[in-house]
Design a protein around this motif. Sequence first.
Motif, PDB file in Angstrom:
ATOM      1  N   LEU A 163       0.812  -1.209   0.000  1.00  0.00           N
ATOM      2  CA  LEU A 163       0.000   0.000   0.000  1.00  0.00           C
ATOM      3  C   LEU A 163       0.848   1.262   0.000  1.00  0.00           C
ATOM      4  N   ASP A 164       1.969   1.229   0.704  1.00  0.00           N
ATOM      5  CA  ASP A 164       2.795   2.433   0.798  1.00  0.00           C
ATOM      6  C   ASP A 164       3.395   2.838  -0.547  1.00  0.00           C
ATOM      7  N   GLN A 165       3.414   1.936  -1.498  1.00  0.00           N
ATOM      8  CA  GLN A 165       3.857   2.314  -2.838  1.00  0.00           C
ATOM      9  C   GLN A 165       2.884   3.314  -3.473  1.00  0.00           C
ATOM     10  N   PHE A 166       1.619   3.225  -3.075  1.00  0.00           N
ATOM     11  CA  PHE A 166       0.617   4.162  -3.566  1.00  0.00           C
ATOM     12  C   PHE A 166       0.548   5.410  -2.692  1.00  0.00           C
ATOM     13  N   THR A 167       0.559   5.219  -1.382  1.00  0.00           N
ATOM     14  CA  THR A 167       0.354   6.351  -0.475  1.00  0.00           C
ATOM     15  C   THR A 167       1.610   7.189  -0.244  1.00  0.00           C
ATOM     16  N   ILE A 168       2.788   6.578  -0.348  1.00  0.00           N
ATOM     17  CA  ILE A 168       4.043   7.295  -0.102  1.00  0.00           C
ATOM     18  C   ILE A 168       4.846   7.485  -1.390  1.00  0.00           C
ATOM     19  N   ALA A 169       5.122   6.398  -2.099  1.00  0.00           N
ATOM     20  CA  ALA A 169       5.978   6.491  -3.280  1.00  0.00           C
ATOM     21  C   ALA A 169       5.327   7.317  -4.391  1.00  0.00           C
ATOM     22  N   ARG A 170       4.066   7.060  -4.680  1.00  0.00           N
ATOM     23  CA  ARG A 170       3.386   7.745  -5.789  1.00  0.00           C
ATOM     24  C   ARG A 170       3.460   9.269  -5.658  1.00  0.00           C
ATOM     25  N   PRO A 171       3.014   9.877  -4.531  1.00  0.00           N
ATOM     26  CA  PRO A 171       3.099  11.339  -4.455  1.00  0.00           C
ATOM     27  C   PRO A 171       4.531  11.868  -4.448  1.00  0.00           C
ATOM     28  N   THR A 172       5.462  11.075  -3.921  1.00  0.00           N
ATOM     29  CA  THR A 172       6.867  11.500  -3.943  1.00  0.00           C
ATOM     30  C   THR A 172       7.378  11.580  -5.374  1.00  0.00           C
ATOM     31  N   LEU A 173       7.093  10.563  -6.169  1.00  0.00           N
ATOM     32  CA  LEU A 173       7.525  10.570  -7.561  1.00  0.00           C
ATOM     33  C   LEU A 173       6.850  11.684  -8.344  1.00  0.00           C
ATOM     34  N   GLU A 174       5.601  11.955  -8.025  1.00  0.00           N
ATOM     35  CA  GLU A 174       4.855  13.004  -8.738  1.00  0.00           C
ATOM     36  C   GLU A 174       5.511  14.369  -8.592  1.00  0.00           C
ATOM     37  N   GLN A 175       6.187  14.610  -7.477  1.00  0.00           N
ATOM     38  CA  GLN A 175       6.853  15.897  -7.269  1.00  0.00           C
ATOM     39  C   GLN A 175       7.880  16.184  -8.362  1.00  0.00           C
ATOM     40  N   TYR A 176       8.446  15.112  -8.919  1.00  0.00           N
ATOM     41  CA  TYR A 176       9.509  15.268  -9.908  1.00  0.00           C
ATOM     42  C   TYR A 176       9.061  14.852 -11.309  1.00  0.00           C
ATOM     43  N   GLY A 177       7.783  14.582 -11.458  1.00  0.00           N
ATOM     44  CA  GLY A 177       7.292  14.137 -12.754  1.00  0.00           C
ATOM     45  C   GLY A 177       7.726  12.728 -13.095  1.00  0.00           C
ATOM     46  N   TYR A 178       8.172  11.979 -12.102  1.00  0.00           N
ATOM     47  CA  TYR A 178       8.680  10.634 -12.341  1.00  0.00           C
ATOM     48  C   TYR A 178       7.543   9.613 -12.485  1.00  0.00           C
ATOM     49  N   LYS A 179       7.772   8.629 -13.338  1.00  0.00           N
ATOM     50  CA  LYS A 179       6.875   7.493 -13.503  1.00  0.00           C
ATOM     51  C   LYS A 179       7.631   6.221 -13.129  1.00  0.00           C
ATOM     52  N   ALA A 180       6.873   5.153 -12.868  1.00  0.00           N
ATOM     53  CA  ALA A 180       7.507   3.922 -12.410  1.00  0.00           C
ATOM     54  C   ALA A 180       6.796   2.705 -12.971  1.00  0.00           C
ATOM     55  N   MET A 181       7.407   1.556 -12.726  1.00  0.00           N
ATOM     56  CA  MET A 181       6.845   0.257 -13.087  1.00  0.00           C
ATOM     57  C   MET A 181       6.462  -0.446 -11.792  1.00  0.00           C
ATOM     58  N   TYR A 182       5.208  -0.923 -11.729  1.00  0.00           N
ATOM     59  CA  TYR A 182       4.719  -1.603 -10.537  1.00  0.00           C
ATOM     60  C   TYR A 182       4.426  -3.068 -10.873  1.00  0.00           C
ATOM     61  N   PHE A 183       5.189  -3.972 -10.267  1.00  0.00           N
ATOM     62  CA  PHE A 183       4.988  -5.403 -10.470  1.00  0.00           C
ATOM     63  C   PHE A 183       4.039  -5.912  -9.384  1.00  0.00           C
ATOM     64  N   VAL A 184       2.841  -6.302  -9.808  1.00  0.00           N
ATOM     65  CA  VAL A 184       1.746  -6.581  -8.884  1.00  0.00           C
ATOM     66  C   VAL A 184       1.594  -8.074  -8.630  1.00  0.00           C
ATOM     67  N   MET A 185       1.526  -8.430  -7.356  1.00  0.00           N
ATOM     68  CA  MET A 185       1.215  -9.778  -6.907  1.00  0.00           C
ATOM     69  C   MET A 185      -0.277  -9.795  -6.595  1.00  0.00           C
ATOM     70  N   THR A 186      -1.064 -10.510  -7.382  1.00  0.00           N
ATOM     71  CA  THR A 186      -2.512 -10.313  -7.335  1.00  0.00           C
ATOM     72  C   THR A 186      -3.194 -10.929  -6.115  1.00  0.00           C
ATOM     73  N   VAL A 187      -2.586 -11.924  -5.446  1.00  0.00           N
ATOM     74  CA  VAL A 187      -3.227 -12.531  -4.282  1.00  0.00           C
ATOM     75  C   VAL A 187      -3.509 -11.506  -3.188  1.00  0.00           C
ATOM     76  N   SER A 188      -2.706 -10.443  -3.138  1.00  0.00           N
ATOM     77  CA  SER A 188      -2.794  -9.481  -2.049  1.00  0.00           C
ATOM     78  C   SER A 188      -3.722  -8.306  -2.342  1.00  0.00           C
ATOM     79  N   LEU A 189      -4.222  -8.185  -3.561  1.00  0.00           N
ATOM     80  CA  LEU A 189      -5.053  -7.034  -3.914  1.00  0.00           C
ATOM     81  C   LEU A 189      -6.254  -6.911  -2.974  1.00  0.00           C
ATOM     82  N   GLY A 190      -6.400  -5.724  -2.385  1.00  0.00           N
ATOM     83  CA  GLY A 190      -7.525  -5.476  -1.502  1.00  0.00           C
ATOM     84  C   GLY A 190      -7.340  -5.935  -0.072  1.00  0.00           C
ATOM     85  N   ARG A 191      -6.237  -6.590   0.234  1.00  0.00           N
ATOM     86  CA  ARG A 191      -5.986  -7.031   1.601  1.00  0.00           C
ATOM     87  C   ARG A 191      -5.393  -5.883   2.415  1.00  0.00           C
ATOM     88  N   PRO A 192      -5.487  -5.953   3.743  1.00  0.00           N
ATOM     89  CA  PRO A 192      -4.887  -4.900   4.572  1.00  0.00           C
ATOM     90  C   PRO A 192      -3.406  -4.711   4.245  1.00  0.00           C
TER      91      PRO A 192
END
Length: 311
Positions: A163-192
């Motif tokens: 989750l912190d990749q969305f809540t922390i990393a995403r806005p941090t990268l946005e400050q610099y116009g940076y984009k990234a690649m997110y490798f998603v493990m689907t079993v965890s989607l929606g879990r705490p």
Amino acid sequence: MKFTSASLLLAALAVAACDSKTATTGEASKSNATVEAAPADSATDPAAAETSGTRATATDEANATPAPAPSSIPASKAGDAAAILARPQVPILCYHQIRDWTARDSKGAKDYIVPIAAFKAQIKMLADSGYHTISPDQLYAYMTTGAKLPSKPIMLTFDDTDLDQFTIARPTLEQYGYKAMYFVMTVSLGRPHYMTKAMVKQLSDEGNVIGSHTWDHHNVKKYQGKDWETQIDKPTKTLEEITGKKINYFAYPFGLWNTQAFPELKKRGFVAAFSLAEKRDQTDPLFTIRRIIASGYWSPKTLRNNIVQSF
């Protein structure tokens, strides 16, 4: 293939103990983009902070030209393995968790957990040093055809759907116009403590690229029978339904791979796969693209040095 609660626990533990390889210089050919005098560390040098390149970097990122889709590059124009291996490697960083350490975190786990302030300092260093993020499509075009890249290219990748990749990393990268690649493990989607499907879609809609990282982080070297369907086919379909886009890229859990996996990945439509710091396969380098883990122990200066030494 049925998965018990015990197997899911093992998967969770496996994620937490993801391969601890950091920078190696084994076969790394140093890029012209990174072999240069190291700039002053803006985190400790007031003069460097005053001449920050972040604003210029963000402008360049916003004006970057999109790369062609891999499917638009004919096989006849793609270089062979020797040509790909001869090109300087682009630095690629791999992040996992972005959060402050706790008393429960082991010494080994801290390699994969980058404290929030440290992560922000690392990304600021990249921008102040003039690094420009590139997409996997840009990387693929460069590796296969020698397509031009921006000055000081770098690729940022995030594994495991935290989750912190969305809540922390995403806005941090946005400050610099940076984009990234997110490798998603689907079993965890929606879990705490993990991202939701809506968050993954938002990342994709905002210009980041989503890649496959299996269903539950199962070691590719151990796949048999239905494992390919469970770990690759179904998760890929899920991600394509979420994003509305074809999933072209894969990251090996723990960075572990074998050559038997290459044809299986190719026939499922993947054009490249990412490992960690070990040497690339000399016959199929597109399916063993190297990354280094950005350690939670590293200062911005240490990260910069490891980038230069490893690629």
